[in-house]
Design a protein around this motif. Structure first.
Motif, PDB file in Angstrom:
ATOM      1  N   PRO A  36     -29.467  -7.936   8.633  1.00  0.00           N
ATOM      2  CA  PRO A  36     -28.002  -8.064   8.770  1.00  0.00           C
ATOM      3  C   PRO A  36     -27.277  -8.038   7.427  1.00  0.00           C
ATOM      4  O   PRO A  36     -26.200  -7.444   7.311  1.00  0.00           O
ATOM      5  CB  PRO A  36     -27.837  -9.422   9.464  1.00  0.00           C
ATOM      6  N   LEU A  37     -27.873  -8.659   6.401  1.00  0.00           N
ATOM      7  CA  LEU A  37     -27.240  -8.658   5.085  1.00  0.00           C
ATOM      8  C   LEU A  37     -27.128  -7.232   4.538  1.00  0.00           C
ATOM      9  O   LEU A  37     -26.078  -6.837   4.003  1.00  0.00           O
ATOM     10  CB  LEU A  37     -28.029  -9.541   4.126  1.00  0.00           C
ATOM     11  N   ALA A  38     -28.191  -6.442   4.704  1.00  0.00           N
ATOM     12  CA  ALA A  38     -28.165  -5.063   4.219  1.00  0.00           C
ATOM     13  C   ALA A  38     -27.143  -4.227   4.978  1.00  0.00           C
ATOM     14  O   ALA A  38     -26.424  -3.399   4.382  1.00  0.00           O
ATOM     15  CB  ALA A  38     -29.558  -4.444   4.353  1.00  0.00           C
ATOM     16  N   LEU A  39     -27.035  -4.444   6.286  1.00  0.00           N
ATOM     17  CA  LEU A  39     -26.066  -3.700   7.083  1.00  0.00           C
ATOM     18  C   LEU A  39     -24.634  -4.045   6.674  1.00  0.00           C
ATOM     19  O   LEU A  39     -23.770  -3.162   6.565  1.00  0.00           O
ATOM     20  CB  LEU A  39     -26.282  -3.982   8.568  1.00  0.00           C
ATOM     21  N   ILE A  40     -24.369  -5.337   6.454  1.00  0.00           N
ATOM     22  CA  ILE A  40     -23.019  -5.764   6.085  1.00  0.00           C
ATOM     23  C   ILE A  40     -22.629  -5.198   4.728  1.00  0.00           C
ATOM     24  O   ILE A  40     -21.525  -4.665   4.542  1.00  0.00           O
ATOM     25  CB  ILE A  40     -22.933  -7.305   6.097  1.00  0.00           C
ATOM     26  N   VAL A  41     -23.540  -5.292   3.756  1.00  0.00           N
ATOM     27  CA  VAL A  41     -23.247  -4.773   2.426  1.00  0.00           C
ATOM     28  C   VAL A  41     -23.072  -3.256   2.467  1.00  0.00           C
ATOM     29  O   VAL A  41     -22.175  -2.690   1.838  1.00  0.00           O
ATOM     30  CB  VAL A  41     -24.359  -5.182   1.440  1.00  0.00           C
ATOM     31  N   GLY A  42     -23.930  -2.575   3.239  1.00  0.00           N
ATOM     32  CA  GLY A  42     -23.802  -1.120   3.348  1.00  0.00           C
ATOM     33  C   GLY A  42     -22.496  -0.704   3.976  1.00  0.00           C
ATOM     34  O   GLY A  42     -21.836   0.247   3.527  1.00  0.00           O
ATOM     35  N   PHE A  43     -22.089  -1.412   5.020  1.00  0.00           N
ATOM     36  CA  PHE A  43     -20.800  -1.112   5.662  1.00  0.00           C
ATOM     37  C   PHE A  43     -19.651  -1.338   4.695  1.00  0.00           C
ATOM     38  O   PHE A  43     -18.690  -0.554   4.645  1.00  0.00           O
ATOM     39  CB  PHE A  43     -20.628  -1.983   6.909  1.00  0.00           C
ATOM     40  N   ALA A  44     -19.725  -2.412   3.897  1.00  0.00           N
ATOM     41  CA  ALA A  44     -18.660  -2.700   2.947  1.00  0.00           C
ATOM     42  C   ALA A  44     -18.573  -1.623   1.870  1.00  0.00           C
ATOM     43  O   ALA A  44     -17.477  -1.252   1.432  1.00  0.00           O
ATOM     44  CB  ALA A  44     -18.873  -4.071   2.316  1.00  0.00           C
ATOM     45  N   LEU A  45     -19.719  -1.109   1.441  1.00  0.00           N
ATOM     46  CA  LEU A  45     -19.710  -0.077   0.396  1.00  0.00           C
ATOM     47  C   LEU A  45     -19.057   1.213   0.882  1.00  0.00           C
ATOM     48  O   LEU A  45     -18.458   1.952   0.096  1.00  0.00           O
ATOM     49  CB  LEU A  45     -21.127   0.195  -0.078  1.00  0.00           C
ATOM     50  N   THR A  46     -19.189   1.495   2.177  1.00  0.00           N
ATOM     51  CA  THR A  46     -18.588   2.730   2.692  1.00  0.00           C
ATOM     52  C   THR A  46     -17.071   2.710   2.626  1.00  0.00           C
ATOM     53  O   THR A  46     -16.440   3.773   2.645  1.00  0.00           O
ATOM     54  CB  THR A  46     -19.021   2.965   4.149  1.00  0.00           C
ATOM     55  N   ARG A  47     -16.465   1.516   2.538  1.00  0.00           N
ATOM     56  CA  ARG A  47     -15.006   1.447   2.487  1.00  0.00           C
ATOM     57  C   ARG A  47     -14.481   2.114   1.221  1.00  0.00           C
ATOM     58  O   ARG A  47     -13.383   2.671   1.228  1.00  0.00           O
ATOM     59  CB  ARG A  47     -14.552  -0.014   2.554  1.00  0.00           C
ATOM     60  N   TRP A  48     -15.219   2.019   0.138  1.00  0.00           N
ATOM     61  CA  TRP A  48     -14.755   2.640  -1.105  1.00  0.00           C
ATOM     62  C   TRP A  48     -14.778   4.166  -0.993  1.00  0.00           C
ATOM     63  O   TRP A  48     -13.890   4.841  -1.478  1.00  0.00           O
ATOM     64  CB  TRP A  48     -15.628   2.181  -2.264  1.00  0.00           C
ATOM     65  N   PHE A  49     -15.808   4.700  -0.322  1.00  0.00           N
ATOM     66  CA  PHE A  49     -15.951   6.152  -0.209  1.00  0.00           C
ATOM     67  C   PHE A  49     -15.013   6.747   0.841  1.00  0.00           C
ATOM     68  O   PHE A  49     -14.765   7.956   0.830  1.00  0.00           O
ATOM     69  CB  PHE A  49     -17.398   6.511   0.143  1.00  0.00           C
ATOM     70  N   THR A  50     -14.525   5.919   1.758  1.00  0.00           N
ATOM     71  CA  THR A  50     -13.728   6.443   2.880  1.00  0.00           C
ATOM     72  C   THR A  50     -12.265   6.058   2.798  1.00  0.00           C
ATOM     73  O   THR A  50     -11.506   6.350   3.735  1.00  0.00           O
ATOM     74  CB  THR A  50     -14.303   5.939   4.220  1.00  0.00           C
ATOM     75  N   THR A  51     -11.836   5.396   1.754  1.00  0.00           N
ATOM     76  CA  THR A  51     -10.444   4.950   1.634  1.00  0.00           C
ATOM     77  C   THR A  51      -9.749   5.717   0.521  1.00  0.00           C
ATOM     78  O   THR A  51     -10.216   5.739  -0.618  1.00  0.00           O
ATOM     79  CB  THR A  51     -10.373   3.442   1.334  1.00  0.00           C
ATOM     80  N   THR A  52      -8.642   6.349   0.857  1.00  0.00           N
ATOM     81  CA  THR A  52      -7.792   7.021  -0.127  1.00  0.00           C
ATOM     82  C   THR A  52      -6.342   6.720   0.200  1.00  0.00           C
ATOM     83  O   THR A  52      -5.997   6.441   1.359  1.00  0.00           O
ATOM     84  CB  THR A  52      -8.006   8.551  -0.109  1.00  0.00           C
ATOM     85  N   TYR A  53      -5.501   6.770  -0.827  1.00  0.00           N
ATOM     86  CA  TYR A  53      -4.079   6.554  -0.593  1.00  0.00           C
ATOM     87  C   TYR A  53      -3.284   7.446  -1.526  1.00  0.00           C
ATOM     88  O   TYR A  53      -3.785   7.934  -2.540  1.00  0.00           O
ATOM     89  CB  TYR A  53      -3.697   5.083  -0.803  1.00  0.00           C
ATOM     90  N   ARG A  54      -2.014   7.659  -1.160  1.00  0.00           N
ATOM     91  CA  ARG A  54      -1.127   8.500  -1.967  1.00  0.00           C
ATOM     92  C   ARG A  54       0.287   7.959  -1.861  1.00  0.00           C
ATOM     93  O   ARG A  54       0.776   7.687  -0.761  1.00  0.00           O
ATOM     94  CB  ARG A  54      -1.157   9.954  -1.482  1.00  0.00           C
ATOM     95  N   VAL A  55       0.934   7.772  -3.001  1.00  0.00           N
ATOM     96  CA  VAL A  55       2.329   7.355  -3.054  1.00  0.00           C
ATOM     97  C   VAL A  55       3.146   8.580  -3.411  1.00  0.00           C
ATOM     98  O   VAL A  55       3.156   9.020  -4.574  1.00  0.00           O
ATOM     99  CB  VAL A  55       2.547   6.231  -4.079  1.00  0.00           C
ATOM    100  N   GLY A  56       3.805   9.163  -2.422  1.00  0.00           N
ATOM    101  CA  GLY A  56       4.576  10.376  -2.635  1.00  0.00           C
ATOM    102  C   GLY A  56       6.051  10.089  -2.793  1.00  0.00           C
ATOM    103  O   GLY A  56       6.497   8.935  -2.733  1.00  0.00           O
ATOM    104  N   PRO A  57       6.861  11.108  -2.956  1.00  0.00           N
ATOM    105  CA  PRO A  57       8.303  10.910  -3.142  1.00  0.00           C
ATOM    106  C   PRO A  57       9.010  10.402  -1.897  1.00  0.00           C
ATOM    107  O   PRO A  57      10.051   9.765  -1.999  1.00  0.00           O
ATOM    108  CB  PRO A  57       8.805  12.303  -3.545  1.00  0.00           C
ATOM    109  N   THR A  58       8.465  10.667  -0.718  1.00  0.00           N
ATOM    110  CA  THR A  58       9.123  10.243   0.526  1.00  0.00           C
ATOM    111  C   THR A  58       8.261   9.340   1.389  1.00  0.00           C
ATOM    112  O   THR A  58       8.795   8.599   2.214  1.00  0.00           O
ATOM    113  CB  THR A  58       9.511  11.470   1.369  1.00  0.00           C
ATOM    114  N   HIS A  59       6.930   9.382   1.250  1.00  0.00           N
ATOM    115  CA  HIS A  59       6.040   8.599   2.099  1.00  0.00           C
ATOM    116  C   HIS A  59       4.934   7.957   1.246  1.00  0.00           C
ATOM    117  O   HIS A  59       4.585   8.462   0.174  1.00  0.00           O
ATOM    118  CB  HIS A  59       5.381   9.476   3.179  1.00  0.00           C
TER     119      HIS A  59
END
Length: 508
Positions: A36-59
């Motif tokens: 379970p510890l390995a699964l939780i840590v692995g799931f948490a690491l995927t958040r960095w690879f799957t999260t992106t954001y952009r601050v644009g002029p309108t959105h």
């Protein structure tokens, strides 16, 4: 982020990890503790690879998710608040969490948060996202129009005035923390979980408990008193700890268009409230705080934080000082209170509700005791025997009920402050005893009225007036006033809204 997310997820799943350790120990296969510890840590690491954001002029856009991809997009013209949060780990790494609010209710899974941003970039980003919210020196209740974020960059001659401090936390306020129920809210789940896992059985079967039971009535009484004292001390310590952790270093700043709250010991928070969505304030006075000369202050807001706490348990002068700034900012000058604070909505005298309201308070508190006594009398006449000591219960409850009824009546009150050249009209209403609220609601925030009469109210000739609003508690009650006064109250707060309904109601 590769460190923050695994640590955060592991803390969330501590109960699961404890269960896996117990399962692995009992089965002799310790791999159950690692999987379970390995699964939780692995799931948490995927958040960095799957999260992106952009601050644009309108959105502002956010994409996240591994199996189920999710894209959130917020128009910059709809942004009403930008809050900053940083727990201890974020602060050690120089990071912060930026939460964007649009002033509307959002599900817990749809909150727009940019996690683990560089803390040095957050203030500038926050200022850019809030640049369009309102014109400088905006007033409460002003309608915010949509604006083009590209045209929202403030010029030198349009810069916002420096923020003014209208509230500041003091260390001595900690003494009011045990007077609320937050300590019980912390201790009760822990005790319940402990008893669920058999701690209660071990405790009650212990030799110490048996010695107390065999020691006679005096030992039992002393032990009960000692247990109550220990519980009070533990709950008080828990309440003080939570109070310090949450509100340490609290400051309330007002720059004319936003209200900025900063507080926190381990996790620091910076909350921004758009004054264009401010509709009033509530002074909460629970019984214990009221007896100690203290209270709490909440802002009545439109949006996702309808009851935002401004000041926690604090002495009444500090509450009145901040309340006066919020409700009558034009009468205050940089920490100097105007010479006539009684003219402000926060401290205006209230009108009593008359003898009918008092009689109804007494009827509501004494009626249950009378019913219980009547049931006991009927049972006794029916031949059922019970100890005469049971008659002491209703007898002892009568003075408590009388005191409660009188306090509830003294807590009733209302008034209407007319519109002035510098501020709107105000509806002020107060009610309650064990938990008393004084609500100050500005007239432009009222969107409708209800005049309600129960069967007993019709016989007594009184009514309850309910002011509907899109902010705060949504419904604000003026209890048990005469019908003529109810109609006059509505007319004084929102002139002309009754129309010809006044004559129709009078005929009824």
């Amino acid at each position: 982020m590769l460190l923050v997310h695994p640590v955060t997820e592991v803390v969330k799943f501590i109960p699961v990890l404890i269960g896996s350790v117990i399962l692995g120990t009992s089965s002799g296969n310790h791999g159950w503790s690692i999987i379970p510890l390995a699964l939780i840590v692995g799931f948490a690491l995927t958040r960095w690879f799957t999260t992106t954001y952009r601050v644009g002029p309108t959105h502002v856009e956010l994409r996240t998710g591994l199996i189920q991809r999710k894209k959130l997009s917020v128009p910059r013209s709809r942004i009403r608040s930008v809050d900053i949060e940083a727990d201890l780990l974020h602060r050690l790494l120089g990071l912060a969490v930026l939460a964007i609010g649009t002033g509307q209710q959002a599900d817990s899974g749809e909150k727009f948060k940019l996690d683990a941003l560089d803390a040095r970039l957050v203030p500038e980003l926050r200022a850019a996202l809030l640049a369009h919210t309102a014109a400088p020196n905006g007033v409460a209740g002003q309608t915010v129009t949509d604006a083009d974020p590209n045209d929202a960059v403030p010029q030198d001659d349009q810069a916002s005035p420096p923020a003014r401090e209208i509230g500041h936390w003091q260390p001595r306020w900690v003494r009011y923390a045990p007077l609320s129920l937050t300590g019980f809210a912390i201790i009760a789940p822990i005790v319940g979980l402990a008893f669920q896992y058999g701690v209660g059985q071990v405790l009650f079967r212990s030799d110490a408990v048996r010695r107390v039971e065999n020691g006679g009535a005096m030992i039992v009484a002393i032990s009960a008193v000692a247990l109550v004292v220990v519980i009070v001390l533990v709950v008080s310590a828990a309440g003080c700890a939570r109070y310090l952790a949450t509100y340490f270093g609290l400051t309330v700043l007002d720059d004319g268009r936003t209200l900025q709250l900063r507080h926190g010991l381990f996790t620091t928070r910076q909350i921004t409230l758009d004054l264009a969505r401010f509709r009033g304030a509530t002074v909460n006075e629970p019984l214990l705080l009221r007896l100690a000369g203290a209270a709490e202050l909440e802002a009545i807001m439109v949006g996702e934080n309808p009851r935002q706490k401004i000041l926690p348990q604090a002495p009444r002068p500090a509450i009145e000082h901040t309340l006066g700034h919020l409700l009558a900012p034009n009468d205050y000058q940089d920490k100097v209170i105007a010479p006539q604070p009684s003219a402000h909505p926060g401290s205006a005298p209230l009108l009593a509700h008359g003898p009918v309201a008092r009689r109804r308070r007494y009827n509501r508190t004494l009626a249950p005791i009378a019913v219980a006594a009547a049931v006991m009398l009927i049972v006794s006449l029916a031949g059922v025997e019970f100890s005469p000591w049971w008659w002491c219960v209703p007898i002892l409850l009568v003075p408590l009920a009388i005191a409660l009824a009188e306090d509830r009546y003294r807590g009733l009150g209302h008034t209407v402050l007319p519109e002035t050249a510098t501020g709107p009209a105000w509806l002020i209403t107060r009610s309650g005893s064990l938990d008393r609220d004084r609500d100050c609601l500005e007239a432009p925030g009222v969107i409708g009225w209800t005049v309600r009469q129960s069967f007993f109210q019709r016989r007594a000739g009184v009514a309850t007036v309910v002011a509907a609003t899109a902010a705060g508690k949504k419904r604000y009650h003026v209890l048990d006033i005469e019908l003529d006064q109810a109609l006059a109250l509505i007319e004084s707060v929102t002139p002309g809204q009754l129309g010809d309904r006044t004559s129709r109601l009078d005929k009824r």
